[in-house]
Design an enzyme around this catalytic site. Sequence first.
Site, PDB file in Angstrom:
ATOM      1  N   VAL A  67       0.863  -1.179   0.000  1.00 52.03           N
ATOM      2  CA  VAL A  67       0.000   0.000   0.000  1.00 52.03           C
ATOM      3  C   VAL A  67       0.893   1.220   0.000  1.00 52.03           C
ATOM      4  CG1 VAL A  67      -1.986  -1.077   1.145  1.00 52.03           C
ATOM      5  CG2 VAL A  67      -0.161  -0.060   2.532  1.00 52.03           C
ATOM      6  N   SER A  68       0.354   2.353  -0.455  1.00 53.97           N
ATOM      7  CA  SER A  68       1.196   3.534  -0.629  1.00 53.97           C
ATOM      8  C   SER A  68       1.472   4.279   0.667  1.00 53.97           C
ATOM      9  CB  SER A  68       0.569   4.490  -1.645  1.00 53.97           C
ATOM     10  OG  SER A  68      -0.687   4.948  -1.173  1.00 53.97           O
ATOM     11  N   GLY A  69       0.572   4.137   1.659  1.00 49.73           N
ATOM     12  CA  GLY A  69       0.767   4.880   2.899  1.00 49.73           C
ATOM     13  C   GLY A  69       0.105   4.212   4.080  1.00 49.73           C
TER      14      GLY A  69
END
Length: 209
Positions: A67-69
């Site tokens: 996931v990106s964050g």
Amino acid sequence: MAKVYSVGEFAEELGVHPETVKRWCREDKLNYTRTAGGHRRIPHSELQRLEGTTQQRTDKVAIYARVSGHGQKKDGDLDRQLNSLKEYAHDHGWSIENQYTDIGSGLNENRRGLNKLLNDAEDADYGRILVTYQDRLTRFGYSYVERLLDQHGVEITVINEETDKTAHEELVDDLLQLVASFAGKLYGMRSSKRKNLVETVESEVNTGE
């Protein structure tokens, strides 16, 4: 006379890269002879032996999720990816040997989980990596990662071929990172031109939503 294969033919039959076959020869993992011209020839018995080994390895898998964050992780997206991959492996009768995860942009080339996956691949017991979507593994350069893993006898299985419908926000963030990076190289990181360009692109993207 028993059938023999050239390195290229053997690699094609087994579904691996020719460089992998050459490496196996150098490491004495394959029985082979050489022709008068010095070319390797591998007997059919080695293909039969390795086909069984390869099948066993591809029945053993590793899973990778990203996931990106931390916000996406908190929302449960990372767990949803892992659960989907585990369910897919279970449905195919595959055993999960390892699990890799990352929190970070798909543009980041120095992700801890991805680096560990690539480092482990050479001596891994598994022969397959499962990911939910292609861009979970990397935003760009997927074919290079695929080729590297193939040289270690590890294939990638993407369980969802269509576009990740939930990744819009992440894609926008990646686009803005690219624009900011290139604009910084053109105008300087503290330039007002860079700031204006990034803000313009961001405004256009958000307007088009």
